[in-house]
Write an enzyme that holds these catalytic residues in place. Structure first.
Site, PDB file in Angstrom:
ATOM      1  N   CYS A  50      77.962  26.758  16.346  1.00  0.00           N
ATOM      2  CA  CYS A  50      77.534  26.135  17.595  1.00  0.00           C
ATOM      3  C   CYS A  50      76.249  26.728  18.142  1.00  0.00           C
ATOM      4  O   CYS A  50      75.642  26.161  19.053  1.00  0.00           O
ATOM      5  CB  CYS A  50      78.633  26.236  18.643  1.00  0.00           C
ATOM      6  N   ARG A  52      73.754  28.371  15.833  1.00  0.00           N
ATOM      7  CA  ARG A  52      72.783  28.698  14.782  1.00  0.00           C
ATOM      8  C   ARG A  52      72.948  27.782  13.581  1.00  0.00           C
ATOM      9  O   ARG A  52      74.041  27.242  13.332  1.00  0.00           O
ATOM     10  CB  ARG A  52      72.930  30.144  14.330  1.00  0.00           C
ATOM     11  N   GLN A 120      83.328  32.054  10.025  1.00  0.00           N
ATOM     12  CA  GLN A 120      82.371  30.972   9.796  1.00  0.00           C
ATOM     13  C   GLN A 120      81.547  31.211   8.535  1.00  0.00           C
ATOM     14  O   GLN A 120      81.284  30.293   7.757  1.00  0.00           O
ATOM     15  CB  GLN A 120      81.467  30.826  11.023  1.00  0.00           C
ATOM     16  N   SER A 188      89.199  25.845  14.877  1.00  0.00           N
ATOM     17  CA  SER A 188      89.324  27.290  15.055  1.00  0.00           C
ATOM     18  C   SER A 188      88.980  27.729  16.477  1.00  0.00           C
ATOM     19  O   SER A 188      89.672  28.562  17.068  1.00  0.00           O
ATOM     20  CB  SER A 188      88.438  28.026  14.049  1.00  0.00           C
TER      21      SER A 188
END
Length: 423
Positions: A50, A52, A120, A188
């Site tokens: 969210c 990068r 991530q 997540s």
């Protein structure tokens, strides 16, 4: 091959720009594939969160690869290269590794120390592995980075406060206990939000998700209830806290949804998605407080300093030095193997000529001669090969391997052939 990182993040671009370059789903897969197919690139991986988008690549030409990857990022996001260029950062070789290690430790996050980035990066690696766009270079680097990140979170106090975008955003909501919450999404980040709410004493949690089954699983885990995604407007009527993180590309909450249900009451909305889930115009609706990534970034609530951060930076420096040292040592190994292979060939040829001139030697004598010659060669090569491995761990150590190839007239293709066999 050298590692190249090209990225754009909350540190270099406003959230509005990050929203434009956000990639997910099929767009992300196509970007990943096209980067790996570029003539300058051998391997590729994309980390998209969210706040990068970073492209990691194993390349053989720096300038050409930067140009190509920047162009592909532009093509797949619809943002021109001229618009992207002021916000892009580029890291190469040692700097790329250092940046990655800092990233997985949470040092480069909007909320310093948050642990979500580790998962991530792991998911980004799995996707690249599934698509076949990573090989030995990025696989080895990413596996080591994940180990470094895990060590940072277990050996230091970087995440003792359970820092995350969720906790940072909810810190602006005041006391949570006893309030009614609606969580939109079941990924997540939404799962973390639901768990955080439950731990804070929120006893009435509703989960709305496009796939009801996933919503049911999350709701059951926190003692809440799940509803169909279409029920979001209805559930807004009673929700005091609303957290969204779907990133579906369309607004799931609009001013019109709230105007009819906000009469005389207050609601706190937390939008953690990019692209945004909540229309920013809801701020104009009386009683509504909207916190999004811009708000968190401006508040500085996620920033940290002090001994903990320094301990993580020290860990990163140590792990970086160890990784680069091992990498340099590994680069000289094929040359050492090639040298010993050439020496073995010389020994074999000379023994063959000797035995042809002395056919009367019995088997025991032949073995003794062969062992003696081999010991002489081994002793002569031992010191230079050990020394070159030691020297190779220092910056510029690959020059010693080059010197070895030159001094012993090694076939320049042979070390590379050895490396390919090892891989």
């Amino acid at each position: 091959m050298s590692v190249l990182t090209i990225g754009i993040s909350h540190r270099t671009a406003p959230v509005a720009m990050l929203e434009r370059v956000a990639v997910s789903g099929e767009t992300l897969v196509k970007l990943l594939y096209d980067v790996q197919q570029d003539a300058c690139v051998a391997e590729a991986m994309v980390v998209s969160t969210c706040n990068r988008v970073e492209i990691y690549a194993a390349v053989d030409r720096f300038h050409a690869a930067v140009t190509s990857i920047s162009r592909l990022l532009s093509v797949h996001t619809g943002v021109t290269v001229d618009e992207l260029r002021p916000h892009l950062y580029v890291h190469y070789e040692d700097r790329a590794v250092e940046h990655l290690f800092s990233l997985v430790c949470g040092l480069d996050s909007m909320v310093v120390g948050e642990g979500q980035i580790l998962g991530q990066v792991r998911r980004a690696l799995k996707l690249a592995q599934k698509q076949g766009t990573v090989g030995a270079t990025l696989n080895e680097l990413m596996q080591q980075a994940l180990r470094v990140g895990k060590r940072a979170h277990t050996d230091t106090g970087i995440d003792t406060a359970s820092a995350s975008l969720v906790t940072a955003g909810l810190a602006l909501a005041g006391d949570l206990a006893g309030r009614r919450a609606l969580v939109v999404g079941a990924g997540s980040m939404s799962s973390l939000a639901a768990v955080t709410l439950a731990r804070a004493g929120v006893t009435d949690i509703v989960v709305a998700n496009r796939t009801l089954e996933r919503g049911v699983r999350l709701a059951e885990a926190v003692g809440g209830r799940a509803v169909e995604f279409a029920a979001v407007p209805e559930e807004l009527a009673a929700a005091e806290l609303v957290i969204t993180c779907t990133g579906g590309g369309q607004h799931v909450i609009t001013p019109d949804m709230l105007k009819s249900v906000m009469s005389g009451r207050q609601a706190f909305l937390l939008d953690l998605a990019l692209p945004h889930d909540i229309d920013s115009a809801v701020r104009e609706v009386p009683g509504v407080t909207l916190v999004d990534l811009e708000t968190i970034q401006e508040s500085g609530i996620g920033s940290r300093d002090g001994d903990t951060i320094e301990s993580v930076r020290t860990l990163v420096a140590e792990e970086l030095a160890a990784f680069l040292s091992a990498e340099r040592a590994a680069k000289v190994t094929p040359t050492v193997v090639a040298l010993r292979s050439k020496a073995a060939g010389v020994v074999e040829a000379e023994l063959g000529r000797l035995l042809m001139r002395m056919p009367h030697l019995d088997g025991k004598a032949k073995d003794e001669v062969a062992q003696t010659v081999q010991r002489v060669v081994d002793k002569l090569l031992h010191e230079p090969t050990v020394r070159v491995k030691q020297l190779a761990t220092s910056p510029g150590g690959d020059h010693y391997a080059e010197a070895l190839r030159e001094l012993f007239d090694l076939d320049p293709k042979m070390p590379e052939a050895v490396r390919e066999v090892e891989l």
